[in-house]
Design a protein around this motif. Sequence first.
Motif, short mmCIF file in Angstrom:
data_model
loop_
_atom_site.label_atom_id
_atom_site.label_comp_id
_atom_site.label_asym_id
_atom_site.label_seq_id
_atom_site.Cartn_x
_atom_site.Cartn_y
_atom_site.Cartn_z
N THR A 15 20.59 49.19 -164.85
CA THR A 15 21.44 50.36 -164.97
C THR A 15 20.87 51.27 -166.04
O THR A 15 19.97 50.88 -166.80
CB THR A 15 22.88 49.97 -165.35
N ALA A 16 21.39 52.47 -166.11
CA ALA A 16 20.91 53.40 -167.13
C ALA A 16 21.19 52.87 -168.53
O ALA A 16 20.40 53.09 -169.46
CB ALA A 16 21.58 54.76 -166.94
N ASP A 17 22.28 52.14 -168.71
CA ASP A 17 22.63 51.60 -170.02
C ASP A 17 21.92 50.28 -170.32
O ASP A 17 21.63 49.98 -171.47
CB ASP A 17 24.15 51.40 -170.12
N GLU A 18 21.67 49.50 -169.29
CA GLU A 18 21.01 48.20 -169.46
C GLU A 18 19.89 48.04 -168.42
O GLU A 18 20.05 47.37 -167.41
CB GLU A 18 22.02 47.06 -169.31
N PRO A 19 18.75 48.67 -168.71
CA PRO A 19 17.64 48.58 -167.75
C PRO A 19 16.97 47.21 -167.75
O PRO A 19 16.36 46.82 -166.75
CB PRO A 19 16.68 49.67 -168.23
N TYR A 20 17.08 46.49 -168.88
CA TYR A 20 16.45 45.17 -169.00
C TYR A 20 17.50 44.08 -169.00
O TYR A 20 18.62 44.26 -169.52
CB TYR A 20 15.62 45.09 -170.28
N LEU A 21 17.12 42.93 -168.46
CA LEU A 21 18.06 41.81 -168.34
C LEU A 21 17.61 40.62 -169.19
O LEU A 21 16.46 40.56 -169.64
CB LEU A 21 18.17 41.37 -166.88
N GLN A 22 18.52 39.69 -169.38
CA GLN A 22 18.23 38.44 -170.06
C GLN A 22 18.59 37.29 -169.14
O GLN A 22 19.39 37.45 -168.22
CB GLN A 22 19.05 38.33 -171.35
N THR A 52 12.74 43.95 -166.26
CA THR A 52 13.49 44.99 -165.57
C THR A 52 14.45 44.40 -164.55
O THR A 52 14.10 43.48 -163.81
CB THR A 52 12.52 45.94 -164.85
N GLY A 53 15.65 44.96 -164.48
CA GLY A 53 16.58 44.58 -163.43
C GLY A 53 16.18 45.24 -162.12
O GLY A 53 15.32 46.13 -162.08
N TYR A 54 16.81 44.80 -161.05
CA TYR A 54 16.51 45.34 -159.71
C TYR A 54 16.89 46.81 -159.66
O TYR A 54 17.97 47.21 -160.10
CB TYR A 54 17.31 44.56 -158.67
N LEU A 55 16.00 47.64 -159.12
CA LEU A 55 16.20 49.08 -159.09
C LEU A 55 16.68 49.52 -157.71
O LEU A 55 15.90 49.57 -156.74
CB LEU A 55 14.90 49.80 -159.47
N ARG A 56 17.97 49.80 -157.62
CA ARG A 56 18.56 50.24 -156.37
C ARG A 56 17.95 51.58 -155.93
O ARG A 56 17.65 52.45 -156.75
CB ARG A 56 20.07 50.42 -156.52
N ALA A 57 17.78 51.74 -154.63
CA ALA A 57 17.21 52.97 -154.10
C ALA A 57 18.04 54.18 -154.50
O ALA A 57 19.26 54.19 -154.32
CB ALA A 57 17.10 52.89 -152.58
N GLY A 58 17.39 55.17 -155.09
CA GLY A 58 18.05 56.40 -155.46
C GLY A 58 18.69 56.41 -156.83
O GLY A 58 19.18 57.46 -157.27
N GLU A 69 12.23 53.54 -171.93
CA GLU A 69 12.21 52.45 -172.90
C GLU A 69 10.82 51.83 -173.03
O GLU A 69 10.37 51.51 -174.13
CB GLU A 69 13.22 51.38 -172.49
N THR A 70 10.13 51.66 -171.91
CA THR A 70 8.79 51.06 -171.95
C THR A 70 7.80 52.01 -172.60
O THR A 70 6.98 51.60 -173.43
CB THR A 70 8.33 50.72 -170.53
N THR A 71 7.87 53.28 -172.26
CA THR A 71 6.95 54.26 -172.82
C THR A 71 7.09 54.37 -174.33
O THR A 71 6.11 54.54 -175.06
CB THR A 71 7.19 55.64 -172.17
N ALA A 72 8.32 54.23 -174.81
CA ALA A 72 8.57 54.36 -176.25
C ALA A 72 7.88 53.28 -177.07
O ALA A 72 7.62 53.46 -178.26
CB ALA A 72 10.08 54.35 -176.51
N ARG A 73 7.57 52.15 -176.45
CA ARG A 73 6.94 51.04 -177.19
C ARG A 73 5.48 51.32 -177.54
O ARG A 73 4.96 50.79 -178.51
CB ARG A 73 7.03 49.74 -176.40
#
Length: 313
Positions: A15-22, A52-58, A69-73
């Motif tokens: 999601t936009a708020d939680e793009p990464y999962l645990q 990364t979590g699953y990216l729903r189409a659209g 988030e990745t680019t910022a690293r």
Amino acid sequence: MLLAEPALYEQGVATADEPYLQRAGELPADDPLDRAVQEQLAVGATAALTPTGYLRAGDTAALRAVVRETTARKDARIVLALPLDVGWLRSDLIGRLVEEVGAAPGTKAVMLGGQSDPLAGFPEALTGLARLLTQVPGTALLRADLAAFGALARGAAFAAYGESSRFRHVVPPGESATASGFGDSPTVLFPELMALCLGTTLARRFAAAPAPVCECAACGRRELDSFASRSDLQPAAQHNTAVLMSWLRRLQTVPVGPDRQRWWQERCRSAVNRYPLVNAAIRQPNGFKVQPQLLRWSLLDPAPSAPAGVGAD
């Protein structure tokens, strides 16, 4: 490059708020990305895939958050994992996908989500994948089948051919995988047809006709209809690997660009043209059926070369 894939996209959606999962059951981390990177590097990986979590189409907001988030690293050891629903490859979404993913520096690893063969789901899928690979340098394809070779022909940074059907695509979170019906019979690569077939299927098809003889590095000389029991699982896997590696060695001798794409297209066309000949030989008109993805690779023309000076470093 050695990767240790966390595959957290099997557990949930980005999601936009939680793009990464645990991982389920883990204590919450302030920085899930940092934890995942450190865990992967600690076990010997030379680079780390984002969790990364699953990216729903659209879902552009989620995709944008992952890229941001990745680019910022600014860490060259981080590979941006993109577990994309195959719907992203539709003609109305592929332009947006290319734009968003193209903004990320470094290597991007795409895994396609959907049931069975995602690239067979709709005609635009293969065209969209080819566009993504061509227009976004540094893109790789993981969890693939024939598409691993098609991706390398289209300039992919690297690709991975799944050992089993489970590792040739991503099943969307919350869905059950479509039953394959493979049972105890090994899956055998039929080189001439560029098809994965059950050993028992090959045994039935060639019950009244001479079976093709494989002379790969693993088989030496073995009939393809002889992988019919569970005891043949390891020999079948060795056969599959030997054939795939022979394809890879041949592909690597062809220059990157239109020549390599044309080589792959012609190889797929040759396989498609073999189907009626094999079916005639076994006197079963519909014995073997061309898979949609193979047919689409055979019809996908090479991308035109870039004009001189365009796209050069």
